[in-house]
Design a protein around this motif. Structure first.
Motif, PDB file in Angstrom:
ATOM      1  N   LYS A   1       0.791  -1.226   0.292  1.00  0.00           N
ATOM      2  CA  LYS A   1      -0.302  -0.082   0.039  1.00  0.00           C
ATOM      3  C   LYS A   1       0.464   0.865  -0.059  1.00  0.00           C
ATOM      4  N   MET A   2       2.844   0.987   0.026  1.00  0.00           N
ATOM      5  CA  MET A   2       3.024   2.355   0.956  1.00  0.00           C
ATOM      6  C   MET A   2       3.449   3.093  -1.204  1.00  0.00           C
ATOM      7  N   GLU A   3       3.075   2.271  -2.122  1.00  0.00           N
ATOM      8  CA  GLU A   3       3.072   2.566  -3.158  1.00  0.00           C
ATOM      9  C   GLU A   3       2.080   3.150  -3.669  1.00  0.00           C
ATOM     10  N   CYS A   4       1.128   3.114  -3.303  1.00  0.00           N
ATOM     11  CA  CYS A   4      -0.443   4.582  -3.700  1.00  0.00           C
ATOM     12  C   CYS A   4       0.066   5.530  -2.706  1.00  0.00           C
ATOM     13  N   MET A   5       1.646   5.941  -1.842  1.00  0.00           N
ATOM     14  CA  MET A   5       1.471   7.250  -1.491  1.00  0.00           C
ATOM     15  C   MET A   5       2.058   8.111  -2.287  1.00  0.00           C
ATOM     16  N   SER A   6       2.702   7.525  -3.742  1.00  0.00           N
ATOM     17  CA  SER A   6       3.317   7.851  -4.711  1.00  0.00           C
ATOM     18  C   SER A   6       2.678   8.174  -5.305  1.00  0.00           C
ATOM     19  N   GLU A   7       2.523   9.735  -6.564  1.00  0.00           N
ATOM     20  CA  GLU A   7       1.796  10.369  -6.737  1.00  0.00           C
ATOM     21  C   GLU A   7       2.179   9.466  -8.462  1.00  0.00           C
ATOM     22  N   LYS A   8       3.354   9.900  -8.091  1.00  0.00           N
ATOM     23  CA  LYS A   8       3.690   9.128  -9.952  1.00  0.00           C
ATOM     24  C   LYS A   8       3.791   7.872 -10.157  1.00  0.00           C
ATOM     25  N   PHE A   9       3.709   6.969  -9.137  1.00  0.00           N
ATOM     26  CA  PHE A   9       3.068   5.341  -8.900  1.00  0.00           C
ATOM     27  C   PHE A   9       1.338   5.381  -9.378  1.00  0.00           C
ATOM     28  N   VAL A  22      -2.998  -6.190 -21.547  1.00  0.00           N
ATOM     29  CA  VAL A  22      -3.468  -6.451 -20.556  1.00  0.00           C
ATOM     30  C   VAL A  22      -2.783  -6.646 -18.841  1.00  0.00           C
ATOM     31  N   VAL A  23      -3.703  -6.203 -18.661  1.00  0.00           N
ATOM     32  CA  VAL A  23      -3.678  -5.981 -16.500  1.00  0.00           C
ATOM     33  C   VAL A  23      -3.290  -7.096 -16.079  1.00  0.00           C
ATOM     34  N   ILE A  24      -3.102  -8.199 -15.550  1.00  0.00           N
ATOM     35  CA  ILE A  24      -3.005  -9.602 -14.226  1.00  0.00           C
ATOM     36  C   ILE A  24      -2.200  -8.772 -12.677  1.00  0.00           C
ATOM     37  N   ALA A  25      -3.137  -8.281 -11.888  1.00  0.00           N
ATOM     38  CA  ALA A  25      -2.515  -7.680 -10.580  1.00  0.00           C
ATOM     39  C   ALA A  25      -3.243  -8.187  -9.529  1.00  0.00           C
ATOM     40  N   ILE A  26      -2.103  -8.025  -9.002  1.00  0.00           N
ATOM     41  CA  ILE A  26      -2.841  -8.765  -7.129  1.00  0.00           C
ATOM     42  C   ILE A  26      -3.186  -7.293  -6.529  1.00  0.00           C
ATOM     43  N   ILE A  27      -4.678  -7.421  -6.234  1.00  0.00           N
ATOM     44  CA  ILE A  27      -5.079  -5.837  -5.702  1.00  0.00           C
ATOM     45  C   ILE A  27      -5.103  -6.082  -3.652  1.00  0.00           C
ATOM     46  N   ALA A  28      -5.420  -5.275  -2.792  1.00  0.00           N
ATOM     47  CA  ALA A  28      -5.513  -5.487  -1.459  1.00  0.00           C
ATOM     48  C   ALA A  28      -6.919  -5.910  -1.396  1.00  0.00           C
ATOM     49  N   LEU A  29      -7.772  -6.829  -0.344  1.00  0.00           N
ATOM     50  CA  LEU A  29      -8.747  -6.952  -0.292  1.00  0.00           C
ATOM     51  C   LEU A  29      -9.406  -5.457   0.285  1.00  0.00           C
ATOM     52  N   LYS A  30      -8.815  -5.130   1.178  1.00  0.00           N
ATOM     53  CA  LYS A  30      -9.489  -3.595   2.018  1.00  0.00           C
ATOM     54  C   LYS A  30      -8.674  -2.870   1.119  1.00  0.00           C
ATOM     55  N   SER A  31      -9.546  -1.908   1.185  1.00  0.00           N
ATOM     56  CA  SER A  31      -8.608  -0.954  -0.087  1.00  0.00           C
ATOM     57  C   SER A  31      -9.323   0.761   0.429  1.00  0.00           C
ATOM     58  N   SER A  32      -8.210   1.879  -0.355  1.00  0.00           N
ATOM     59  CA  SER A  32      -9.526   2.705  -0.255  1.00  0.00           C
ATOM     60  C   SER A  32      -8.250   3.775  -1.235  1.00  0.00           C
ATOM     61  N   ILE A  38      -9.173   1.707  -8.539  1.00  0.00           N
ATOM     62  CA  ILE A  38      -9.114   0.606  -9.686  1.00  0.00           C
ATOM     63  C   ILE A  38     -10.187  -0.575 -10.017  1.00  0.00           C
ATOM     64  N   LYS A  39     -10.799  -0.692  -8.215  1.00  0.00           N
ATOM     65  CA  LYS A  39     -11.572  -2.124  -8.424  1.00  0.00           C
ATOM     66  C   LYS A  39     -13.085  -1.138  -8.781  1.00  0.00           C
ATOM     67  N   ARG A  40     -13.777   0.126  -9.343  1.00  0.00           N
ATOM     68  CA  ARG A  40     -14.838   0.441  -9.433  1.00  0.00           C
ATOM     69  C   ARG A  40     -14.509   0.801 -11.376  1.00  0.00           C
ATOM     70  N   ARG A  41     -13.503   0.450 -11.526  1.00  0.00           N
ATOM     71  CA  ARG A  41     -13.589   0.421 -13.054  1.00  0.00           C
ATOM     72  C   ARG A  41     -14.524  -0.319 -13.937  1.00  0.00           C
ATOM     73  N   ASP A  42     -15.208   0.008 -15.116  1.00  0.00           N
ATOM     74  CA  ASP A  42     -16.096  -1.092 -15.848  1.00  0.00           C
ATOM     75  C   ASP A  42     -15.283  -1.546 -16.729  1.00  0.00           C
ATOM     76  N   ASP A  43     -13.871  -1.203 -16.890  1.00  0.00           N
ATOM     77  CA  ASP A  43     -12.657  -2.117 -18.193  1.00  0.00           C
ATOM     78  C   ASP A  43     -12.169  -3.327 -16.897  1.00  0.00           C
ATOM     79  N   VAL A  44     -12.531  -3.557 -15.457  1.00  0.00           N
ATOM     80  CA  VAL A  44     -11.898  -4.187 -14.134  1.00  0.00           C
ATOM     81  C   VAL A  44     -12.622  -5.645 -14.112  1.00  0.00           C
TER      82      VAL A  44
END
Length: 73
Positions: A1-9, A22-32, A38-44
């Motif tokens: 989650k620390m990466e999400c603090m970086s505006e550039k990231f 095509v992107v395959i990723a692992i993301i946190a179950l609990k999130s903000s 990302i979870k709310r995107r129509d293409d995800v």
């Protein structure tokens, strides 16, 4: 989650998700923040990986990727 603090990231992730790749990723179950966006995107498509489904999920993801990558423009 620390990466999400970086505006550039976050900016690079948005660019990647807005591309035609095509992107395959692992993301946190609990999130903000960006993760929730990302979870709310129509293409995800989201899949929860469990010990019980991890074998069949590999085939499901492989099939989806094959369909996307072999689709004619």
């Amino acid at each position: 989650k620390m990466e999400c603090m970086s505006e550039k990231f976050c900016r690079l992730i948005e660019e990647l998700l807005n591309s035609n790749r095509v992107v395959i990723a692992i993301i946190a179950l609990k999130s903000s923040g960006i993760i929730e966006g990302i979870k709310r995107r129509d293409d995800v498509k989201l899949f929860e990986i469990t010990e019980k489904n991890r074998g069949e999920l590999l085939k499901t993801l492989t099939d989806i990727c094959f369909k996307v990558l072999t689709k004619e423009p």
